[in-house]
Design an enzyme around this catalytic site. Sequence first.
Site, PDB file in Angstrom:
ATOM      1  N   TYR A 177       0.821  -1.214   0.000  1.00 25.41           N
ATOM      2  CA  TYR A 177       0.000   0.000   0.000  1.00 25.41           C
ATOM      3  C   TYR A 177       0.856   1.266   0.000  1.00 25.41           C
ATOM      4  O   TYR A 177       0.346   2.366  -0.206  1.00 25.41           O
ATOM      5  CB  TYR A 177      -0.932   0.029   1.217  1.00 25.41           C
ATOM      6  CG  TYR A 177      -1.907  -1.124   1.312  1.00 25.41           C
ATOM      7  CD1 TYR A 177      -2.152  -1.964   0.226  1.00 25.41           C
ATOM      8  CD2 TYR A 177      -2.583  -1.396   2.505  1.00 25.41           C
ATOM      9  CE1 TYR A 177      -3.033  -3.031   0.329  1.00 25.41           C
ATOM     10  CE2 TYR A 177      -3.469  -2.449   2.615  1.00 25.41           C
ATOM     11  CZ  TYR A 177      -3.689  -3.266   1.533  1.00 25.41           C
ATOM     12  OH  TYR A 177      -4.564  -4.313   1.647  1.00 25.41           O
ATOM     13  N   HIS A 210       1.180 -11.752   1.591  1.00 25.08           N
ATOM     14  CA  HIS A 210       0.092 -11.047   0.902  1.00 25.08           C
ATOM     15  C   HIS A 210      -0.559 -11.863  -0.216  1.00 25.08           C
ATOM     16  O   HIS A 210      -1.731 -11.659  -0.548  1.00 25.08           O
ATOM     17  CB  HIS A 210       0.613  -9.724   0.344  1.00 25.08           C
ATOM     18  CG  HIS A 210      -0.447  -8.688   0.156  1.00 25.08           C
ATOM     19  ND1 HIS A 210      -0.195  -7.348   0.183  1.00 25.08           N
ATOM     20  CD2 HIS A 210      -1.795  -8.784  -0.040  1.00 25.08           C
ATOM     21  CE1 HIS A 210      -1.317  -6.670  -0.005  1.00 25.08           C
ATOM     22  NE2 HIS A 210      -2.305  -7.522  -0.146  1.00 25.08           N
TER      23      HIS A 210
END
Length: 268
Positions: A57, A118
């Site tokens: 992010y 992730h």
Amino acid sequence: MEYITLNNEVKMPIVGTGTNTYGKVNKDYNGELKNEIPELESALELGYRSIDAAISYRNEALVGGILAESSVPREELFITTKVPAREEYVSSKESTRAAIDNSLKNFKTDYLDLLLIHAPIEDKEQLKNTWEVFEEYYEAGKLKAIGVSNFKKNHLDELNEFAKVKPAVNQIQINLTEKNKELLDVLKEEGITPVAWGPMKTEEHQDKVLDEIGKAYGKSGAQVLLKYQIGRGVVVIPKSHNRENQAANLDLFDFELTAADVEKIDNL
């Protein structure tokens, strides 16, 4: 707030906030970073304590700065972040350690509550090395829980071949357009807590049913949907930049859906 107990006895808030567009120009995932995150500040003021972040992010340090400067004690926060399944992070144990150390630095803390891979790591040796580093930091107390994200059954089976510590969670897309029922059944059987990203995604005909159910409780269809998910043991991490919507997404604990309500939603 209600909590769910993970398979290592760590308690995780059953509602959290995503951060993938927080602190970014035009609320765009790929947007440039700003120097402020008012949406995170309002979430903390409203009572959110579970903060879902990720290295990908690009805003870990920004999020971490807000958390460190807030009046919320560290022990009340549940900080999740994720290591990308990219070469620069998983090519060696050293690169994975560097990634974790940098996340700890970004969040200005000596431990993270939950660290996830992730996405699936296709190279089995890299997966093994990465998980062994996760276990190393877990055993050292620098990670309170470890888990995965976007893993399917075959990925979990591969991990189980060598994992000494079972993943505590699998963060996957769970909503009414992507129900993931078979995988949810697998997670339940394995004792792995499902965490839903994108939990609010619906289609128009589904919204009508949810809104109708909500009328009986003075709740919105979105609140009904979140209540449905947490009622079956799914942790939800909705995200909003709007304070009113943030508040609504937390306002889930003063009503209960009936068996008939749940059946209607199951059939959507």
